[in-house]
Design an enzyme around this catalytic site. Structure first.
Site, PDB file in Angstrom:
ATOM      1  N   ASP A 283       0.766  -1.361  -0.061  1.00 27.10           N
ATOM      2  CA  ASP A 283      -0.049   0.036   0.023  1.00 27.10           C
ATOM      3  C   ASP A 283       0.903   1.131   0.034  1.00 27.10           C
ATOM      4  O   ASP A 283       0.605   2.107   0.805  1.00 27.10           O
ATOM      5  CB  ASP A 283      -0.846   0.047   1.202  1.00 27.10           C
ATOM      6  CG  ASP A 283      -2.020  -1.045   0.993  1.00 27.10           C
ATOM      7  OD1 ASP A 283      -2.017  -1.986   0.230  1.00 27.10           O
ATOM      8  OD2 ASP A 283      -2.917  -1.047   1.994  1.00 27.10           O
TER       9      ASP A 283
ATOM     10  N   LYS B 293      -6.785  -5.038  -3.181  1.00 28.22           N
ATOM     11  CA  LYS B 293      -7.587  -5.318  -2.182  1.00 28.22           C
ATOM     12  C   LYS B 293      -8.640  -4.423  -1.447  1.00 28.22           C
ATOM     13  O   LYS B 293      -8.368  -3.219  -1.550  1.00 28.22           O
ATOM     14  CB  LYS B 293      -6.702  -6.010  -0.782  1.00 28.22           C
ATOM     15  CG  LYS B 293      -5.879  -5.049  -0.328  1.00 28.22           C
ATOM     16  CD  LYS B 293      -4.834  -5.481   0.541  1.00 28.22           C
ATOM     17  CE  LYS B 293      -4.103  -4.379   1.093  1.00 28.22           C
ATOM     18  NZ  LYS B 293      -4.756  -3.488   1.808  1.00 28.22           N
TER      19      LYS B 293
ATOM     20  N   CYS C 247      -2.224  -2.947   7.589  1.00 29.60           N
ATOM     21  CA  CYS C 247      -2.109  -3.639   6.450  1.00 29.60           C
ATOM     22  C   CYS C 247      -1.053  -4.594   6.363  1.00 29.60           C
ATOM     23  O   CYS C 247      -0.756  -5.631   6.042  1.00 29.60           O
ATOM     24  CB  CYS C 247      -2.331  -2.916   5.263  1.00 29.60           C
ATOM     25  SG  CYS C 247      -4.053  -2.441   5.026  1.00 29.60           S
TER      26      CYS C 247
END
Ligand code: VGL
Ligand code: ZN
Length: 211
Positions: free
Chosen positions: A12, A110, A155
């Site tokens: 990310d 995701k 995450c």
């Protein structure tokens, strides 16, 4: 160069998690050059991208009267309500432009199901829906997963825990990650990571092949 069994999972590294972004992680931009350095040492690099529809259930704006960083209860459990972030195809969802990993082999998106969040790159927050990453890594012969990126306590931690649960040796590279740290979430994440056998390492030790 690391062995072909080693995978670097860069999580990310998107504008909305950088300073000035919608869900900014303090000093999040500092990890980009570290990620670039690490990536040069791995033949196998996988990227992830948080990738939500605008009506996503994790956004406080989609719950009348609720504010960002409050908690709510969803059918699959407790959920933090986040500021609207990483909406599909927006600038905030784009990977940082300084990320320099031309040899990245795969990109996992995701959080695309409107009613389920997904911190982890492996399993959505209902803890049953797979993203396909574990199967991809097994089929490509991966044995060890080196995780880093944003954010350490969400995450990155959830991805590392699921990598370990899927049977991979797992390392979290601390100086290539930064945390949100909401209500003690960073300390809680490290307690879980240590209990699960996820190793904590520094990028210099990974690059030198010591970890
Ligand atoms: C993340 C909160 C919400 C992360 C993503 O990348 O850590 N955190 N969505
Ligand atoms: Zn998200």
């Amino acid at each position: 160069m690391r062995s072909a069994d080693d995978v670097l999972l860069l999580i990310d590294l998107q504008y909305d998690f950088m300073p000035g972004g919608a869900l900014a992680v303090a000093q999040g931009d500092e990890v980009v050059p570290v990620a670039n350095r690490l990536a040069r040492g791995f033949t196998h690099v996988v990227l992830t991208q948080d990738w939500h529809p605008a009506q996503h259930v994790s956004f406080a704006a989609n719950h009348a009267g609720r504010a960002p960083f409050e908690m709510t209860t969803l059918p699959y459990g407790e959920q933090v309500l986040w500021p609207t972030h990483c909406v599909q195809d927006t600038h905030g969802a784009a990977l940082h432009g300084d990320l320099d990993v031309p040899h990245a082999r795969a990109l996992i998106r995701k959080g695309h199901h409107a009613n389920v969040d997904s911190y982890s790159a492996f399993l959505e927050a209902d803890r049953t829906t797979p993203t396909g990453l574990a199967g991809y890594l097994r089929e490509t012969g991966a044995k060890r997963v080196y995780c880093c990126g944003l954010a350490t306590d969400y995450c990155v931690a959830w991805s590392a825990l699921d990598a370990r649960a899927a049977g991979f040796e797992t390392v979290l590279i601390d100086d290539a990650s930064r945390a949100i740290d909401l209500n003690g979430s960073l300390a809680a994440a490290w307690a879980q990571l240590e209990a699960a056998g996820v190793k904590r390492a520094q990028s210099a030790d990974v690059l030198a092949g010591r970890v």
